[in-house]
Each structure stands twice: as C-alpha cells, then as structure tokens.
Design an enzyme around this catalytic site. Sequence first.
Site, short mmCIF file in Angstrom:
data_model
loop_
_atom_site.label_atom_id
_atom_site.label_comp_id
_atom_site.label_asym_id
_atom_site.label_seq_id
_atom_site.Cartn_x
_atom_site.Cartn_y
_atom_site.Cartn_z
N HIS A 153 -2.14 -8.96 1.81
CA HIS A 153 -1.81 -7.73 2.54
C HIS A 153 -2.95 -7.46 3.54
O HIS A 153 -3.19 -8.27 4.43
CB HIS A 153 -1.59 -6.62 1.51
CG HIS A 153 -0.97 -5.36 2.03
ND1 HIS A 153 -0.35 -5.26 3.24
CD2 HIS A 153 -0.87 -4.11 1.47
CE1 HIS A 153 0.11 -4.02 3.41
NE2 HIS A 153 -0.20 -3.31 2.35
N SER A 213 0.83 -1.22 0.00
CA SER A 213 0.00 0.00 0.00
C SER A 213 0.86 1.26 0.00
O SER A 213 0.61 2.18 -0.80
CB SER A 213 -0.98 0.00 1.18
OG SER A 213 -0.34 -0.38 2.37
N ARG A 272 2.81 -5.59 17.09
CA ARG A 272 1.41 -5.15 17.02
C ARG A 272 0.50 -6.30 17.49
O ARG A 272 -0.48 -6.07 18.19
CB ARG A 272 1.06 -4.73 15.59
CG ARG A 272 1.91 -3.57 15.09
CD ARG A 272 1.73 -3.30 13.61
NE ARG A 272 2.16 -4.40 12.77
CZ ARG A 272 2.06 -4.43 11.46
NH1 ARG A 272 1.54 -3.39 10.82
NH2 ARG A 272 2.48 -5.47 10.76
N ASP A 328 -2.29 -9.21 11.80
CA ASP A 328 -3.66 -9.62 11.51
C ASP A 328 -4.13 -10.83 12.30
O ASP A 328 -5.32 -11.16 12.29
CB ASP A 328 -3.80 -9.92 10.00
CG ASP A 328 -3.55 -8.67 9.18
OD1 ASP A 328 -3.94 -7.59 9.62
OD2 ASP A 328 -2.97 -8.79 8.08
N HIS A 364 5.60 -13.18 7.41
CA HIS A 364 5.74 -11.78 7.04
C HIS A 364 6.90 -11.62 6.07
O HIS A 364 7.88 -12.36 6.15
CB HIS A 364 5.98 -10.89 8.27
CG HIS A 364 5.67 -9.46 8.01
ND1 HIS A 364 6.59 -8.57 7.53
CD2 HIS A 364 4.50 -8.77 8.13
CE1 HIS A 364 6.02 -7.39 7.39
NE2 HIS A 364 4.75 -7.48 7.73
N1 HAX Z 1 1.17 -20.38 5.75
C1 HAX Z 1 1.62 -21.22 4.79
N2 HAX Z 1 2.64 -20.97 3.97
C2 HAX Z 1 3.30 -19.82 4.18
C3 HAX Z 1 2.95 -18.91 5.18
C4 HAX Z 1 1.82 -19.21 5.98
N3 HAX Z 1 1.36 -18.40 6.91
N4 HAX Z 1 3.78 -17.85 5.14
C5 HAX Z 1 4.64 -18.10 4.12
N5 HAX Z 1 4.34 -19.27 3.54
C6 HAX Z 1 4.95 -19.86 2.35
C7 HAX Z 1 4.77 -18.89 1.18
O1 HAX Z 1 3.45 -19.02 0.62
C8 HAX Z 1 5.86 -19.30 0.25
O2 HAX Z 1 5.44 -20.46 -0.42
P1 HAX Z 1 5.76 -20.70 -2.01
O3 HAX Z 1 7.26 -20.62 -2.10
O4 HAX Z 1 5.19 -22.05 -2.25
O5 HAX Z 1 5.07 -19.60 -2.74
C9 HAX Z 1 6.97 -19.70 1.23
O6 HAX Z 1 6.34 -19.93 2.50
C10 HAX Z 1 8.02 -18.65 1.40
O7 HAX Z 1 7.38 -17.44 1.73
P2 HAX Z 1 8.08 -16.40 2.73
O8 HAX Z 1 9.36 -15.95 2.10
O9 HAX Z 1 8.13 -16.94 4.09
O10 HAX Z 1 6.99 -15.24 2.78
P3 HAX Z 1 6.68 -14.15 1.69
O11 HAX Z 1 7.52 -12.95 1.98
O12 HAX Z 1 6.69 -14.71 0.32
O13 HAX Z 1 5.15 -13.82 2.03
C11 HAX Z 1 3.30 -13.35 3.38
C12 HAX Z 1 4.79 -13.12 3.18
C13 HAX Z 1 2.82 -12.43 4.50
C14 HAX Z 1 2.53 -12.98 2.11
C15 HAX Z 1 3.08 -14.83 3.75
O14 HAX Z 1 3.75 -15.12 4.96
C16 HAX Z 1 1.63 -15.20 3.86
O15 HAX Z 1 0.98 -15.50 2.85
N6 HAX Z 1 1.04 -15.20 5.12
C17 HAX Z 1 -0.34 -15.46 5.32
C18 HAX Z 1 -1.18 -14.27 4.89
C19 HAX Z 1 -1.01 -13.11 5.85
O16 HAX Z 1 -1.03 -13.27 7.06
N7 HAX Z 1 -0.84 -11.90 5.29
C20 HAX Z 1 -0.75 -10.67 6.11
C21 HAX Z 1 0.66 -10.14 6.22
C22 HAX Z 1 0.73 -8.89 7.06
C23 HAX Z 1 0.32 -7.72 6.26
O17 HAX Z 1 0.98 -7.25 5.35
N8 HAX Z 1 -0.83 -7.20 6.53
O18 HAX Z 1 -1.27 -6.20 5.81
#
Ligand code: HAX
Length: 470
Positions: A298, A268, A353, A408, A344
């Site tokens: 996000h 964002s 948080r 979250d 994250h």
């Molecule tokens: N559950 C399962 N798998 C997860 C995971 C979770 N909570 N967190 C990361 N992974 C997986 C990723 O999907 C990725 O898999 P692929 O290689 O198969 O695509 C792998 O682990 C490596 O990812 P990473 O390097 O640890 O994390 P990223 O930086 O790629 O992604 C995310 C960060 C927040 C998007 C990710 O941890 C996620 O999808 N979490 C769940 C959704 C979530 O809570 N989002 C909110 C984040 C906070 C925020 O920004 N709020 O606005």
Amino acid sequence: MAEMSCRILPIVWIILRRMIDTLFQSRHDDSEVIHMATLQEALAKKIPVWREELASVKKQYGDKVISGVTVNQAYGGMRGVKGMICDTSVVEPDKGLIIRGRPLLEIKHLWPEEIFYLLLTGDEPDAHAKASLQQDYDKRAQVPEYVWDVLHAMPADSHPMCMFDTAILVMEKESVFRQWYDKGMTKGEYWIPTLEDSLALLAKLPGIAAGVYRIRYNKGDLIPWTPGLDWGANYANMLGLPDPTGSFAKLMRLYLNFHSDHEGGNVSANTCHTVGSALSDAYYAVSAGLNGLAGPLHGLANQECLSWILETMEKFGGVPSEAQLREFAFETLRSGKVIPGYGHAVLRVTDPRYAGFLEFGKEHLASDPVFQTVSAVFDVIPKVLQEYSEERVKAGKAPIANCWPNVDAGSGALLYHYGLTEFPYYTVLFSVSRAMGMLSQLILNRAMGTAITRPKSVSTEWVKANAPKA
Ligand code: HAX
C-alpha cells in the site's frame, strides 16, 4: 485585584474577539457576493438532507441485491465485492479517482484545504469558507509538548511511519468525541465532536510530520507553524528544505491533493472505517488506518519505487537505455519481486495521479536524471509486465490485472529533486494527505449513523461443503 482581572479578562477577550471577527468580515464581505458557509455550517445544513436521502434509499431499495461473492473473491481480499458505502470519492477502473463527481485532473489546482471541504460537503469552498478553514487550522496547529517528548524517546532507528502513527495515538487523550461520549450525547450529535477531533488532528499533522522528519534525520530545531500560510506551504516550510522559487510548496499542495482519498475499500480507509465503526475516536481510527498505509503493498510502495529507480541508475551508471531497463525489470520479476509502482487492485489504466505528477515533473524538473529515469521506465515497464503476465498465464498463474503505473511510480522522484532524499519518509507525506480522506469518511459515517462493521466469515470446511451447492 487578581480576582477582578479574572472576571474582566474574559470580557475583554470577548470584545476583542468580536472586533477581530468584524474586521475579518469587513475584509471578506461584499454585498454582491453571498458567502458560502464555513465547513461546520455547511455540514450542519447538509447532514439532515443526506439523512433523509439515506432513509428513502433504504426504504425504496433496502432489499435489492447489488453484489455477489465468488469463492475466489472470498479468498482474494474481497476484490470487487460491493459491501460498503463511500460518498467522498469513487475509483473507476478506467478513469481513476473521482472526488465528489470531479475527475482528479480537473481539480488538481485545488489546495488541500479546498479538497477537504470538497470531500466533506461535495462543494468547493469560496474564498471566505477557505480562509475560515485556514484560520481554524491556525488556531489549532500547536502540537502538544508531550508529543515531542514521546518522539524524542523513541529509538533513533524507528521507522518514520511508526513515529508518525505513535504521535497521533498518543494524542488520543485530546479527543472531544470521547469526552462528549463519556458525558453522554445523542447519536445525531456524533459527527460534531468527530469534526472537532478531525480539525484538531488535521491542523497538527503537518507540524508533527515535519517534526518527525527533523527529529528522525537530525535536521536541527523544529520549525513552527506560520499563521496565515496555507496547509501545504506550511508543511513544506516546516520540513525546512530550501525552496527559493516556491515550487516545492506547489509540489506539496499537489501531492497532498492527489493522495487525499481513494474511495472506501483500500486498506487504510477500510481499516479506519472498521475501527471507527466501533465508535473508537478519530485518533484511534486514523492511527489504525495509517498502520495499514505503512505496508509495502500500500503506502510504503512509494519508498520502494524510488529505491528501485535509484538501483537501476546505479547499476547502469545513469539514465538506463530501454534495453537495460527491460533486462533489469525481468531480473527483478524473476527473482520473485514485484515492480513497485506498477499494478493496482482496482485501476486498469495509468493512474491519473501518476499522469499529474509526470506533468509537474516535465514543467519543473525535466532535466533531472532521476525524473528522466522515471519517464523512461514508463515507456518500458507496461510492455514488460504484459509479457511477463502472458508467461505467468502459460505457467497456470493469474495474469497481472493492470500493467500501468500507479500513484507511487513517480512521486518519489519529484520529492528527491527538492532534497527530500530520505525515502523511508515518503509514506508519512502520503499519510498527512490520506488523513483528509479517512477523516471525511469518518465524519460522514458518524453523521449517517453507519453500523458497526461485521462481515460474516466462513471456514474452508464450510466452503467445501457449500460451494458445490451454490
Ligand atoms: N510486479 C510484478 N507482479 C505483479 C505486479 C507488479 N507490479 N502487480 C501485480 N503483480 C502480480 C501479483 O503479485 C499477483 O501475483 P500472485 O498471483 O503470484 O500473487 C498477480 O500479479 C495478480 O495480481 P493483480 O490481481 O494484478 O494485483 P493485486 O490486486 O493482487 O495487487 C498490487 C495489487 C498493487 C498490490 C500489485 O499490483 C503490486 O504488488 N504492485 C506493486 C506494489 C505497488 O506498486 N503498490 C502500490 C499500489 C498503490 C497503492 O495502493 N498505494 O498506496
């Protein structure tokens, strides 16, 4: 007669204004205390100093290398690439959010208007500066009638985020920045109308957001802004949920504080920055940033988190045991889904948080079963994700870089407790808060004359040809 009153009325108004200002000052003046400047005055003093600092940094270090990019980073969302400047806050992987040098949990008592002042100026406002900002909001809080017409005309099943973003975009015609730009202004002045637009927007966002809630979920008439009530409590009040003890208003202040900013590279903030760098005004830039916040990876994650918690409770008929949670978590993961609220892009520890919300929950709603489930999940999920990550690595996949909860993971349960049960709405709350971070970054970028964003992209062919030589 009509002509005479036209001439006299403005004079009467000026005299009245002076009387009000004198009254206000005598309420706040104290010969022992040197009052801090209003937000506008504070910025007018600081910006020339920051500009000099920036010029000297560029002169001294302009050609030093501070970051490199691997092929994986170019394909991987530019993680870790240091390619932009943000002075409002930083996110340290092992500490979390630090606003203007202050770790979040140290400033969790600040109200949102104090946070906005801090984000922008680097200082906490004193009582006078805070009251002046609150009065400024009071003057600007009225939402134009056409916004409600547009929201009422949207399909009844529109997502609340789409309604909120639309309301912001439709107000673009109010932009003072665009008016000044069209008339002609110097680059050095850009920040002034941007601050005007930002204050006008911030004053209206709680009312618009509360209006979206009441329209979208058929909650009855809109509740007007209450002059004299702070930004967070006003928002709580306009939502119209019962709050006999005032603890929902407290939660709203905390929520709006915690979500305000998260440095410059998140989707964002980065989107708002990029759109703003083309000198699109605050209405365009914030609306664009919030469209990014609406994504499930996000801001939308908070609606998904509570769904997952409630699904777990439904499956097991109440607060699940540790074994049941493990089982359901693995079921979620093996079906190819993520555990929402965990992981994250930058953080490598429990998000402060989340820790702050957990503390609030323990104080105000310890016996609530949804909150108890959130706490139980915290005891189980990091271990499950760690195990799952090891399985992934064995299968040749990337590890899960962070198995700890993010912001979250817990906030939804708190909102749910106070009767805010429509979880598709949660991202709107996040948005009201994040607008403070996006707008303070936008104002500072305008003040510092930040250039239009234009990173270089390369093709896969280019990578294949050039990576071997790198
Ligand atoms: N559950 C399962 N798998 C997860 C995971 C979770 N909570 N967190 C990361 N992974 C997986 C990723 O999907 C990725 O898999 P692929 O290689 O198969 O695509 C792998 O682990 C490596 O990812 P990473 O390097 O640890 O994390 P990223 O930086 O790629 O992604 C995310 C960060 C927040 C998007 C990710 O941890 C996620 O999808 N979490 C769940 C959704 C979530 O809570 N989002 C909110 C984040 C906070 C925020 O920004 N709020 O606005």
